[in-house]
Design an enzyme around this catalytic site. Structure first.
Site, PDB file in Angstrom:
ATOM      1  N   GLU B  61      44.367  82.045   8.407  1.00  0.00           N
ATOM      2  CA  GLU B  61      45.808  82.284   8.557  1.00  0.00           C
ATOM      3  C   GLU B  61      46.126  83.453   9.476  1.00  0.00           C
ATOM      4  O   GLU B  61      47.069  83.395  10.263  1.00  0.00           O
ATOM      5  CB  GLU B  61      46.460  82.503   7.185  1.00  0.00           C
ATOM      6  CG  GLU B  61      46.584  81.252   6.329  1.00  0.00           C
ATOM      7  CD  GLU B  61      45.287  80.871   5.617  1.00  0.00           C
ATOM      8  OE1 GLU B  61      44.312  81.667   5.671  1.00  0.00           O
ATOM      9  OE2 GLU B  61      45.239  79.788   5.013  1.00  0.00           O
ATOM     10  N   HIS B 130      50.880  79.323  -5.778  1.00  0.00           N
ATOM     11  CA  HIS B 130      51.493  78.202  -5.055  1.00  0.00           C
ATOM     12  C   HIS B 130      52.945  78.013  -5.489  1.00  0.00           C
ATOM     13  O   HIS B 130      53.467  76.901  -5.427  1.00  0.00           O
ATOM     14  CB  HIS B 130      50.725  76.903  -5.304  1.00  0.00           C
ATOM     15  CG  HIS B 130      49.338  76.885  -4.735  1.00  0.00           C
ATOM     16  ND1 HIS B 130      48.281  77.534  -5.331  1.00  0.00           N
ATOM     17  CD2 HIS B 130      48.842  76.305  -3.616  1.00  0.00           C
ATOM     18  CE1 HIS B 130      47.191  77.335  -4.601  1.00  0.00           C
ATOM     19  NE2 HIS B 130      47.506  76.598  -3.557  1.00  0.00           N
TER      20      HIS B 130
END
Ligand SMILES: Cc1ncc(C[n+]2csc(CCOP(=O)(O)OP(=O)(O)O)c2C)c(N)n1
Ligand SMILES: [Mg+2]
Lengths: 333, 335
Positions: B61, B130
């Protein structure tokens, strides 16, 4: 005729650029010591052969990303020295209008994508510029300059992998000056703690199956040759290369660094390898350069630097209201 | 008949149209190519545009957001898929220090036409890593525009504006707005979305429901809970006005103030965490600008500052609910 494989004017060009960086950095050191510069500065003295040897292979449209130790990279890539110096002074005429300073120099006009003060952070910028060149279908290449400290950042390793997988036209140049601030890359006589498990950082390339080579970063021709091949590989779309340049910074990490973490003897060993003095000697021995010409090159460099400093000193400060500009493209924050 | 699309299908449509229109737009992220994205928002784009412009990245990322930045300052218009906003930790330096601030640091030398898409929100027992919203954190950072659409129609128009914007934009899609089980919220399902490209300007709120007694400011999924509450409160003779700012940066302060000046009561319903959050920001704005026009204290209904728990019973305990809004409305109108 000389015994070098490069034309004489190119050799002289390399020499001139290295001298210009040295003279500049010595002047900046002086000005900083006199208390004229805000913040702090990291000088490139001793490492000149790297930026110069690499950038001599680049076109204006090629890109470089830089670090907190940016002055040498910027001069080698032909940044406007006046604007750059004004930036060190935090003036309105600076390349970043006084908002960046020494650790954030940038001049997109000449392909300097910029420097970040977060160690390792600018490496993906060069990879992104290389990706951009690929997608826009140009023959531009990008060089990421970074240090032996930065090579241990996750983002840098991620970048090696992505650039390798995507075969991007990027050259990773690690300037191994043996220290990340105080921490040595390898154990030394006076320090048992260190940052890297290998001697030659170019070996990291093995893990990504890209060419990796270690060169003498004090030898501008060795750097030039390694970069020449890497740039050619990149232009031919054969992918990235990792070049480790072994070098040494002659000054402290920043100006004012007490330098208690390395020995005098070590510095002296490296002073003997001075990239400028040795190249000068070689050029003179080969009859490419005379003492008189060398003196002229030095005085020309001093004049350029003086003018840049004068420009910076005479430049106006930014206006307080400028603090609220340039956040977004539109005028709000 | 106009097509009915879910939020993620509308995003897909917007991406497709912008990639057709502008060859400098490309997308990058994990599992976005053949797989089509964690929420299928990039479904079919690989086939249409090929691997050069639809790039599957390694799980890196920090690198790929930084690479997108490099591409953005050299002539491209990347759209990065962070998959889950929770993963921002990995890319935090690039987003916070580099992407958001570099235009300023470099004195305006660069434009950063970069969109980062990510999914947000709880409600599907996706647990702590999440389920977060985190938009307040992005809004706190100088130099980022923050878009939080609540409907498919808005999502498409706002995404097209985001991609065309010359600034970095964080575009956050609530995962529950694309998952069919949550269509139980009456207003949160598929919706007619025009075929053609259209834009919705960033910084313009939408009045999702007009009313006169209480202003409820909400974004993303919370808009639908507010609308559900509004419908239920009709029976009690209470009328809610639901304002959806749609973007936190820029924030349409005028629309909020105008509504509050009319209703004289304000509740902010915010799925992000309460402390120093979006709800607090709106509360402070109204306290500063319209304090003497209020008839009741400003109320915030936000997620408490705790990790999002896994167990459905625990999760639904902490996420703002339609019921909690109804209770708070009754409180501020004195019923
Ligand atoms: C992410 C991050 N960590 C720490 C620092 C503090 N810091 C500034 S320069 C530096 C050393 C960098 O070493 P290296 O990459 O070898 O570059 P050099 O200074 O030797 O040129 C450190 C630790 C920083 N700026 N950024
Ligand atoms: Mg170092």
């Amino acid at each position: 005729m000389s015994s070098f494989s490069l034309p004489e004017e190119k050799l002289i060009g390399l020499y001139e650029k290295m001298v210009l960086i040295r003279v500049y950095e010595e002047k900046i050191g002086e000005i900083f010591a006199a208390g004229k510069l805000p913040g702090f500065v990291h000088l490139y003295i001793g490492e000149e052969a790297i930026a110069v040897g690499v950038c001599a292979n680049l076109k204006k449209s090629d890109y470089i990303s830089s670090t907190h130790r940016a002055h040498g990279h910027c001069i080698a890539k032909d940044c406007d020295m006046k604007k750059m110096t004004a930036e060190l002074y935090g003036k309105a005429t600076g390349c970043c209008k006084g908002k960046g300073g020494s650790m954030h120099l940038a001049e997109l006009e000449v392909g300097v994508l910029g420097a970040s003060a977060v160690v390792g952070a600018s490496v993906p910028w060069a990879v992104g510029a290389a990706l951009s060149a690929r997608i826009r279908n140009t023959d531009q290449v990008a060089v990421a300059f970074f240090g032996d400290g930065a090579i241990n950042q996750g983002v840098v390793q991620e970048c090696f992998n992505i650039a390798a997988v995507w075969k991007l036209p990027v050259i990773f140049v690690v300037e191994n000056n043996l220290y990340a601030t105080s921490l040595p890359t390898r154990p030394t006589k006076i320090q048992s703690q260190y940052s890297c498990s290998i001697e030659d950082l170019s070996k990291r390339a093995l893990g990504y199956d890209i060419p990796g080579l270690t060169v003498d970063g004090m030898d501008v021709l060795a750097v030039y040759k390694a970069a020449e091949e890497a740039v050619q590989r990149a232009r031919e779309k054969l992918g990235p290369t990792l070049i480790e340049c072994k070098t040494y910074r002659y000054r402290g990490h920043f100006e004012g660094d007490p330098l208690m973490y390395r020995s005098k003897e070590e510095l002296e060993r490296w002073l003997v390898k001075d990239p400028i003095l040795n190249f000068k000697k070689k050029l003179m021995e080969a009859g490419v350069l005379t003492e008189k010409e060398a003196e002229d090159i030095s005085s020309k460099a001093k004049k350029i630097v003086e003018e840049a400093v004068q420009f910076a000193e005479e430049s106006p400060d930014p206006l307080p209201k400028d603090a609220f500009k340039d956040i977004f493209v539109e005028d709000f924050y | 008949m106009v097509r009915q699309l879910s939020l993620h299908e509308a995003v897909n449509d917007g991406l497709k149209l912008e990639m057709e229109r502008d060859p400098t737009v490309f997308i990058m992220g994990e599992d976005i190519a053949l797989y089509g994205g964690a929420f299928f928002a990039t479904h079919g784009l690989l086939e249409k545009f090929g691997p050069e412009r639809v790039r599957d990245t390694p799980i890196s990322e920090a690198a790929f957001t930084g690479i997108a930045f490099g591409a953005a300052i050299t002539g491209l218009r990347p759209v990065v898929d962070l998959m889950f906003a929770d993963f921002i930790g990995l890319a935090m330096d690039q987003i916070l220090n580099q992407i958001a601030q570099t235009r300023y640091i470099f004195g305006g030398q660069v434009k950063v036409p970069l969109t980062i898409r990510a999914s947000i929100g709880a409600g599907v027992s996706a647990a702590a890593h999440h389920s977060q919203c985190l938009y307040s954190m992005f809004a706190h950072t100088p130099g980022l525009k923050v878009v939080v659409p609540s409907t498919p129609y808005d999502a498409k128009g706002l995404l097209i504006s985001a991609i065309r914007d010359d600034n970095p934009v964080i575009f956050l899609e609530h995962k529950s707005l694309g998952v069919s089980e949550t269509y139980r919220l009456p207003t949160a399902g598929r919706q007619p979305v025009p075929e053609e490209a259209y834009t919705i300007p960033l910084g313009v709120a939408d009045i999702k429901r007009e009313g006169k007694d209480v202003t409820v400011v909400a974004v993303s999924l919370m808009v639908h809970k507010a609308l559900e509450a509004a419908e239920k409160l009709v029976q009690e003779g209470i009328s809610l006005e639901v304002i959806d700012p749609r973007t936190l940066v820029p924030l349409d302060k005028e629309a909020i103030l105008k509504s509050v000046r009319k209703t004289r009561r304000l509740i902010i319903m915010d799925e992000d965490r309460e402390r120093c959050g979006f709800a607090s920001e709106v509360a402070a704005l109204v306290a500063d600008e319209a304090f003497f026009e209020l008839e009741a204290p400003i109320k915030r209904i936000a997620t408490p500052n705790i990790p999002i728990p896994f167990s459905p019973i625990l999760e639904s305990t902490i996420i703002p609910s339609t019921q909690s809004l109804i209770r708070t409305v009754r409180e501020v109108v004195g019923k």
